[in-house]
Design an enzyme around this catalytic site. Structure first.
Site, short mmCIF file in Angstrom:
data_model
loop_
_atom_site.label_atom_id
_atom_site.label_comp_id
_atom_site.label_asym_id
_atom_site.label_seq_id
_atom_site.Cartn_x
_atom_site.Cartn_y
_atom_site.Cartn_z
N CYS A 138 43.86 32.84 37.04
CA CYS A 138 42.63 32.05 36.98
C CYS A 138 42.97 31.12 35.96
O CYS A 138 42.20 29.81 36.03
CB CYS A 138 41.46 33.10 36.55
N GLN A 165 40.13 33.29 26.48
CA GLN A 165 39.84 33.88 27.90
C GLN A 165 38.45 34.59 27.87
O GLN A 165 38.61 35.51 26.85
CB GLN A 165 41.04 34.42 28.50
N ARG A 276 42.17 36.52 24.23
CA ARG A 276 40.74 36.87 24.68
C ARG A 276 39.77 36.81 23.75
O ARG A 276 40.14 37.30 22.63
CB ARG A 276 41.05 38.61 25.11
N HIS A 283 37.31 30.61 31.50
CA HIS A 283 38.41 30.61 30.51
C HIS A 283 38.58 29.14 30.13
O HIS A 283 38.59 27.94 30.80
CB HIS A 283 39.51 30.77 31.48
P1 NAP Z 1 36.53 44.75 40.34
O1 NAP Z 1 34.98 43.96 40.12
O2 NAP Z 1 37.04 45.73 39.57
O3 NAP Z 1 36.36 44.91 42.04
C1 NAP Z 1 37.61 45.61 42.84
C2 NAP Z 1 36.86 46.71 43.72
O4 NAP Z 1 36.41 47.72 42.84
C3 NAP Z 1 35.66 46.20 44.50
O5 NAP Z 1 36.02 45.61 45.75
C4 NAP Z 1 35.11 47.73 44.88
O6 NAP Z 1 35.75 48.24 45.93
C5 NAP Z 1 35.51 48.48 43.80
N1 NAP Z 1 34.39 48.95 42.91
C6 NAP Z 1 34.35 50.26 42.16
N2 NAP Z 1 33.12 50.26 41.62
C7 NAP Z 1 32.48 49.21 41.48
C8 NAP Z 1 31.14 48.81 41.29
N3 NAP Z 1 30.44 49.50 40.37
N4 NAP Z 1 30.99 47.42 41.61
C9 NAP Z 1 31.71 46.62 42.30
N5 NAP Z 1 32.84 47.12 42.70
C10 NAP Z 1 33.28 48.26 42.31
O7 NAP Z 1 37.67 43.66 40.42
P2 NAP Z 1 37.68 41.93 40.23
O8 NAP Z 1 37.49 41.33 38.84
O9 NAP Z 1 36.70 41.49 41.20
O10 NAP Z 1 39.41 41.55 40.67
C11 NAP Z 1 39.75 41.61 41.90
C12 NAP Z 1 41.15 41.17 42.03
O11 NAP Z 1 40.94 39.57 41.75
C13 NAP Z 1 42.17 41.56 41.12
O12 NAP Z 1 43.48 41.29 41.67
C14 NAP Z 1 42.13 40.66 40.02
O13 NAP Z 1 43.45 40.41 39.01
C15 NAP Z 1 41.90 39.22 40.59
N6 NAP Z 1 41.27 38.29 39.79
C16 NAP Z 1 40.22 38.64 39.21
C17 NAP Z 1 39.58 37.49 38.28
C18 NAP Z 1 38.33 37.71 37.33
O14 NAP Z 1 38.22 36.83 36.70
N7 NAP Z 1 37.92 38.72 37.22
C19 NAP Z 1 40.37 36.05 38.56
C20 NAP Z 1 41.24 35.85 39.45
C21 NAP Z 1 41.74 36.80 40.03
P3 NAP Z 1 34.98 48.90 47.43
O15 NAP Z 1 33.70 48.17 47.47
O16 NAP Z 1 36.17 49.18 48.09
O17 NAP Z 1 34.66 50.52 46.55
#
Ligand code: NAP
Length: 378
Positions: A138, A165, A276, A283
């Protein structure tokens, strides 16, 4: 074309869904939604009303259902990619894999996508039959959307950066932890704050005591307090004095630009210290850019401002910087703010800059959405 969507309910996935709805992407393909936690369940009503979507949720680990998709777009995270990608390919699937996670980014058969910056690299890859397209780190993507013009003009000798960040870079639980910590700090001194005559050093002492006394549960995600603090290390320790986040800054920027190992152009040195901070979203980074020649500041400003429709050049004044060059102003928008542009006292070829981007939009969801559009046109 059938597109399989995985990880649509997480932070990145939710922002992606919202952008796809805003841009009327649904209806251009058949959409199948997968889940790791609710296979067989029903798609939420808000998504079920979209055109050409299947109403039931498929099992995200079921290779046969994934194989029926021409494109799999996943925001589920690196553990999922590690678990499913290889077996899917080994089972003979030859579709397009679009991914937000870091797992495949540096593989030879994967391209890091950021089309306003590297459309030619993407076009070349499609012509060569590359099937894996991964969103970049990101911080890297937001930085390149801001000052990519300088790379395109061949002006960058090196960049040294310090990043600031946001908590949301870690995901939803990290944001909640920061807010809970803020609440605890405030609660610990509320009575003193209400009394205008109370001593500020006493407030300071009590806040520090509360910060140091936060429990393991209260610091579960960041490991140490973030509220009223900062953490000068992000992601894994590579064992050589650098963090994984810092390594990505150099390695991924060069790969996006089609430079370094595997390309015909040498890498441009880019290094950073990644920090952070207690911002909620966005960011930011402070850049020291060494140009390979002395270019007038007004030419640099024009180049940056005209590079893409999302750059917002912020005049280098106190008034403009405090009002327009902050995470609060950029959050939720596709704008990339670039400000504090000035020649540094180090010499005429040294440029200072400060950039801010919403790491869930240009830093994550938007390049993936646009890659899907590119495939639909191909
Ligand atoms: P996240 O919010 O933890 O979501 C990932 C998965 O967690 C969801 O698809 C869902 O899968 C599950 N989950 C379990 N409990 C949840 C809840 N209460 N609410 C929503 N989802 C829940 O992860 P993320 O931040 O989106 O990141 C996903 C990927 O993108 C990672 O590889 C990360 O490194 C990358 N990324 C993140 C960012 C950022 O700023 N956050 C930026 C660039 C890239 P199910 O629906 O299948 O249960």
């Amino acid at each position: 074309m059938r597109v399989g969507l995985v990880g649509w309910r997480g932070m990145v996935g939710s922002v992606l869904m919202s952008r796809m709805v805003d841009e009327s992407d649904f209806g251009l393909f058949d959409a199948r939604f997968f889940s790791t936690s609710n296979a067989g369940g029903q798609l939420p009503a808000g998504l079920a009303v979209l055109p050409r979507v299947e109403p039931r949720l498929y099992d995200a680990s079921d290779l046969a259902s994934l194989q029926e998709c021409d494109v799999v777009l996943t925001c589920q995270g690196s553990d999922y990619t590690k678990q499913v990608y290889e077996p899917l390919r080994k089972a003979g699937w030859s579709g397009y894999w679009i991914d937000a996670a870091k797992t495949l980014r540096m593989n030879d058969d994967a391209i890091i996508v950021l089309d306003p910056v590297n459309q030619p690299v993407i076009d070349q890859a499609l012509n060569k039959g590359i099937k894996n397209f991964v969103g970049g780190n990101c911080t890297v993507s937001c930085m390149l959307m801001g000052v990519g013009a300088l790379f395109k003009a061949g002006l960058v000798e090196f960049i040294a950066a310090t990043t600031y960040q946001a908590a949301s870079g870690g995901g939803a639980q990290h944001m909640r932890e920061l807010l809970n910590q803020m609440g605890s700090l405030n609660a610990s001194v509320r009575q003193l704050l209400d009394d205008p005559a109370s001593a500020i050093l006493e407030i300071d002492r009590q806040v520090l005591q509360t910060q140091k006394g936060l429990s393991a549960e209260q610091t579960q995600h960041f490991l140490v307090p973030l509220a009223g603090n900062l953490i000068p290390w992000i992601d894994a320790d590579r064992g050589d004095g650098t963090s994984l986040e810092e390594w990505k800054g150099g390695a991924e920027t060069n790969k996006i630009l089609g430079r370094g190992p595997g390309f015909n152009q040498p890498a441009i040195p880019i290094d950073s210290i990644c920090v952070r901070i207690g911002a909620m979203r966005c960011h930011s980074q402070s850049l020291t850019i060494k140009l390979n020649k002395n270019v007038p500041l007004k030419d640099i400003e024009q180049m940056i401002a005209e590079d893409n429709p999302w750059v917002r050049l912020v005049p280098n004044t106190k008034e403009d910087s405090i009002h327009h060059l902050t995470p609060i102003q950029v959050t939720g928008s596709l704008n990339i703010a670039v400000g504090r542009l000035r020649k540094l006292a180090l010499g005429d070829q040294y440029l200072g800059a400060f950039t801010i981007g919403d790491q869930l939009l240009w830093g994550a969801a938007e390049p993936l959405r646009r890659m899907l559009r590119i495939l639909l046109k191909a």
